[in-house]
Design an enzyme around this catalytic site. Structure first.
Site, PDB file in Angstrom:
ATOM      1  N   TYR A 296       1.667 -13.822 -16.651  1.00  0.00           N
ATOM      2  CA  TYR A 296       1.147 -13.398 -17.953  1.00  0.00           C
ATOM      3  C   TYR A 296       2.267 -12.671 -18.672  1.00  0.00           C
ATOM      4  O   TYR A 296       2.971 -11.842 -18.079  1.00  0.00           O
ATOM      5  CB  TYR A 296      -0.050 -12.467 -17.757  1.00  0.00           C
ATOM      6  CG  TYR A 296      -0.590 -11.846 -19.031  1.00  0.00           C
ATOM      7  CD1 TYR A 296      -1.262 -12.613 -19.978  1.00  0.00           C
ATOM      8  CD2 TYR A 296      -0.443 -10.477 -19.274  1.00  0.00           C
ATOM      9  CE1 TYR A 296      -1.776 -12.034 -21.141  1.00  0.00           C
ATOM     10  CE2 TYR A 296      -0.952  -9.896 -20.427  1.00  0.00           C
ATOM     11  CZ  TYR A 296      -1.615 -10.681 -21.359  1.00  0.00           C
ATOM     12  OH  TYR A 296      -2.116 -10.107 -22.502  1.00  0.00           O
ATOM     13  N   ASP A 391      10.602 -11.096 -17.124  1.00  0.00           N
ATOM     14  CA  ASP A 391       9.585 -10.204 -17.675  1.00  0.00           C
ATOM     15  C   ASP A 391       9.299  -9.145 -16.610  1.00  0.00           C
ATOM     16  O   ASP A 391       8.546  -9.381 -15.656  1.00  0.00           O
ATOM     17  CB  ASP A 391       8.330 -11.007 -18.022  1.00  0.00           C
ATOM     18  CG  ASP A 391       7.237 -10.122 -18.611  1.00  0.00           C
ATOM     19  OD1 ASP A 391       7.348  -8.883 -18.505  1.00  0.00           O
ATOM     20  OD2 ASP A 391       6.274 -10.676 -19.172  1.00  0.00           O
ATOM     21  N   LYS A 419       5.351  -0.690 -20.148  1.00  0.00           N
ATOM     22  CA  LYS A 419       4.626   0.197 -19.216  1.00  0.00           C
ATOM     23  C   LYS A 419       5.424   1.448 -18.833  1.00  0.00           C
ATOM     24  O   LYS A 419       5.525   2.375 -19.631  1.00  0.00           O
ATOM     25  CB  LYS A 419       4.177  -0.599 -17.973  1.00  0.00           C
ATOM     26  CG  LYS A 419       3.263  -1.774 -18.383  1.00  0.00           C
ATOM     27  CD  LYS A 419       2.447  -2.328 -17.258  1.00  0.00           C
ATOM     28  CE  LYS A 419       1.773  -3.630 -17.632  1.00  0.00           C
ATOM     29  NZ  LYS A 419       0.361  -3.644 -17.692  1.00  0.00           N
TER      30      LYS A 419
HETATM   31  C1  LIG Z   1       4.305  -9.049 -16.946  1.00  0.00           C
HETATM   32  C2  LIG Z   1       3.683  -8.643 -18.240  1.00  0.00           C
HETATM   33  N1  LIG Z   1       4.273  -8.981 -19.382  1.00  0.00           N
HETATM   34  C3  LIG Z   1       3.777  -8.627 -20.579  1.00  0.00           C
HETATM   35  C4  LIG Z   1       2.616  -7.909 -20.661  1.00  0.00           C
HETATM   36  C5  LIG Z   1       2.066  -7.525 -21.988  1.00  0.00           C
HETATM   37  O1  LIG Z   1       2.254  -6.160 -22.181  1.00  0.00           O
HETATM   38  P1  LIG Z   1       1.307  -5.365 -23.217  1.00  0.00           P
HETATM   39  O2  LIG Z   1      -0.046  -5.288 -22.570  1.00  0.00           O
HETATM   40  O3  LIG Z   1       1.986  -4.033 -23.339  1.00  0.00           O
HETATM   41  O4  LIG Z   1       1.305  -6.135 -24.470  1.00  0.00           O
HETATM   42  C6  LIG Z   1       1.960  -7.540 -19.485  1.00  0.00           C
HETATM   43  C7  LIG Z   1       0.716  -6.761 -19.542  1.00  0.00           C
HETATM   44  O5  LIG Z   1       0.082  -6.446 -18.578  1.00  0.00           O
HETATM   45  C8  LIG Z   1       2.503  -7.903 -18.246  1.00  0.00           C
HETATM   46  O6  LIG Z   1       1.910  -7.585 -17.098  1.00  0.00           O
END
Ligand SMILES: Cc1ncc(COP(=O)(O)O)c(C=O)c1O
Length: 584
Positions: A296, A391, A419
């Site tokens: 994700y 990511d 985060k």
């Molecule tokens: C690996 C990863 N990338 C991107 C995101 C998206 O981040 P945000 O919720 O701050 O938009 C998340 C959210 O949990 C994530 O786990």
């Protein structure tokens, strides 16, 4: 000074205010409309009391106080401008077992009303046995914080919150997983968190293994982070201008992630991913993006895709409202599938702008990369001229100070963080090689901007969090040990009850899947028993443990989790699995 909270339930209680001046008005106001029967006795009364009388909210006796007025009263406020009379009223009230507040002396009363709070149908007051209004104001603030979560209004209880939230938000929530739909109950509403614990609106305390979905590696309200934020709040929360903490945080990020030479701060992981894809397309002049099923990357249109039935597919939008054209350039391959990845590069390698991957997947539950998987991605992306995007929104500052790239030694072209890097505040970054980042406006033609980007609260929280992590060289070993203890413990407990359980874990994150086969991708993850997980969740919740309300999420630990917490979790897990095994 002695003090203690008093809970005054005024429902049906007779409250007498003796006096009609400013002080008496101040005493009367907080108790009006709280279910009590309020009477004010005084020859002359203030305009406010006059109005309340006219509105029928209080009874006015416009005459001097008489001793017989005390008859039948439950609470008396002695608030005349004659201290001797007030003292005499207090003495008489005591004799008659009437709770009394004396305006001219905290010593003579049973409680003081300046520290009087409303919470649900209760009034909360303080006895300070003292005289200091400043102190009572401080105590009032503390009480407010402790008993009402500092919220305005009168909203308590998970069920009450949810029924009101349902009127306001889709599904009653501001992010779908919080609805608890996957585990079949209404959600909890958190009043406050401290360390490894949270307290919900029913007043129940839980050991928290969600930790704001991994954003809080130091635990809730870490004193250093809280102090930094309080200082910053006093200095201003957003300037929409440049400030020093952007630089201080960026320098720390760069130090720990050498692949990030230049970076741009945004307000969420989603925003960072969206911007990184735009940059990758601009840098390569190509359109296609390769992603892996189960990873994700936020709710970016182009990446909200499902993989089709085959090993390698074009993305099909997994959300309504995303036109097929938007995901047309997205190719989806099963995570860890070396063969499908090879095929994807053979077929589309020269059209690929980027490959984006969670180096440790956290969003189908925790899934570890096959030892060759990430290496292969690095090798192919170089060979075919595509950018490799790690990511690390979850893994950044969680599995190590330098994320997973620090552990696996692979240098991506672009990295996404969020985060923890924002210390638990809304935050994200994308960054990488200098010549790539030069394409971003105003240096280059890739437009991207944000009112609150790099705002002082998030940058300061991130900076402080990373500083605390740096100061404790044993932090990650300890976090890994706690993770190991829970992982191993869960495996052993499940085995003792003959429950199928496969637990994947990396430092500070783990997922127990109710399946006996190794979980390496979506196919194997989704084979896990969701009903068993829902039951496990409920059993843990009832034992005061809060874990993700979905079988395909990571459980997160923090520096605030102690080994006692881990033991508590395992004890609860044992009780939960015993109950589950009994019913199987
Ligand atoms: C690996 C990863 N990338 C991107 C995101 C998206 O981040 P945000 O919720 O701050 O938009 C998340 C959210 O949990 C994530 O786990």
């Amino acid at each position: 000074m002695g003090w203690y909270p008093l809970f005054l339930n005024l429902e049906g209680k007779r409250c007498l205010v003796v006096g009609g001046g400013k002080v008496a008005t101040r005493k009367a106001l907080p108790i009006v409309g709280k279910g009590g029967v309020v009477t004010v006795v005084a020859p002359r009364v203030s305009e406010t009391l006059e109005r309340l009388g006219k509105e029928g909210k209080i009874t006015l006796w416009r005459r001097p106080f008489a001793w017989s007025d005390l008859e039948g009263q439950d609470i008396v406020f002695a608030a005349t401008d004659d201290p001797a009379l007030n003292a005499a009223i207090a003495e008489e009230a005591r004799k008659r077992n009437i709770l009394v507040n004396v305006s001219s002396s905290g010593n003579q009363g049973d409680f003081i009303t300046p520290a009087c709070l409303e919470t649900e149908d209760l009034l909360l007051a303080l006895s300070t046995k003292g005289k200091n209004p400043t102190q009572s104001a401080t105590l009032k603030a503390w009480l407010w914080e402790t008993f009402s979560g500092g919220k305005e209004g009168n909203l308590r209880g998970n069920a009450t919150c949810f029924s009101r939230a349902l009127q306001l938000f889709p599904g009653g929530v501001n992010s779908p997983v919080r609805s608890f739909r996957a585990v079949g109950r209404y959600p909890v509403f958190i009043r406050y968190g401290k360390g490894s614990y949270v307290v919900d609106e029913d007043g129940k305390t839980y050991l928290d293994c969600i930790m704001s979905w991994g954003a809080l590696v130091l635990g809730h309200a870490h004193p250093r982070v809280a102090k930094a934020l309080a200082e910053q709040v006093a200095l201003g929360t957003s300037f929409g201008m440049n400030h020093a903490f952007e630089i201080l945080l960026a320098e720390k990020i760069r130090e720990h992630f050498p692949s990030i030479e230049v970076l741009r701060m945004v307000n969420s992981g989603t925003e960072a991913v969206m911007s990184a894809l735009r940059l990758a397309r601009a840098a390569t002049g190509r359109k296609k993006v390769l992603k892996f099923a189960g990873c994700y990357h936020g709710h970016v249109d182009a990446l909200l895709v499902e993989s089709g039935s085959g090993g390698l597919t074009f993305g099909i939008p997994s959300s309504l409202g995303v036109p097929e054209e938007y995901t047309h350039h997205t190719i989806v391959v099963p995570y860890n599938d070396l063969e499908a990845t090879r095929k994807a590069f053979e077929s589309f390698g020269r059209e690929l702008a980027a490959v984006i991957v969670e180096p440790v997947a956290g969003n189908m539950g925790v899934v570890l990369p096959h030892p060759e998987f990430l290496l292969l991605l690095r090798q192919y992306t170089e060979q075919y001229g595509a950018l490799l995007i790690f990511d690390e929104v979850i893994t950044g500052f969680r599995v190590s100070l330098s994320g997973y790239q620090g552990l696996c030694g692979i240098r991506p072209d672009l990295t996404i963080l969020g985060k923890i890097a924002g210390g638990g505040l809304p935050f994200g970054i994308y960054g990488g090689r200098r010549e790539l980042m030069r394409l971003v406006a105003p240096e280059g033609g890739v437009y991207q901007a944000g009112t609150l980007s790099g705002n002082p609260l998030a940058t300061r929280a991130g900076y402080t969090t990373i500083t605390v992590l740096e100061e404790d060289p044993a932090f990650y070993d300890a976090l890994a040990e706690k993770t190991r203890m829970i992982t191993q413990g869960l495996r052993e407990i499940a085995a003792s009850f003959c429950l199928p359980l496969y637990v994947n874990a990396a430092t500070g994150m783990l997922t127990p899947f109710f399946t006996s086969l190794p979980v390496v991708d979506t196919r194997t993850a989704f084979a896990a028993d969701r009903t068993l997980y829902a039951r496990f969740f409920q059993e843990l919740l009832s034992r005061g443990i809060l874990v993700p309300p979905s079988p395909f999420e990571a459980w997160f630990l923090s520096g605030a989790h102690t080994s006692k917490d881990c033991e508590r979790l395992l004890e609860a897990a044992e009780g939960a699995m015993r109950a589950m095994a009994r019913d199987l």
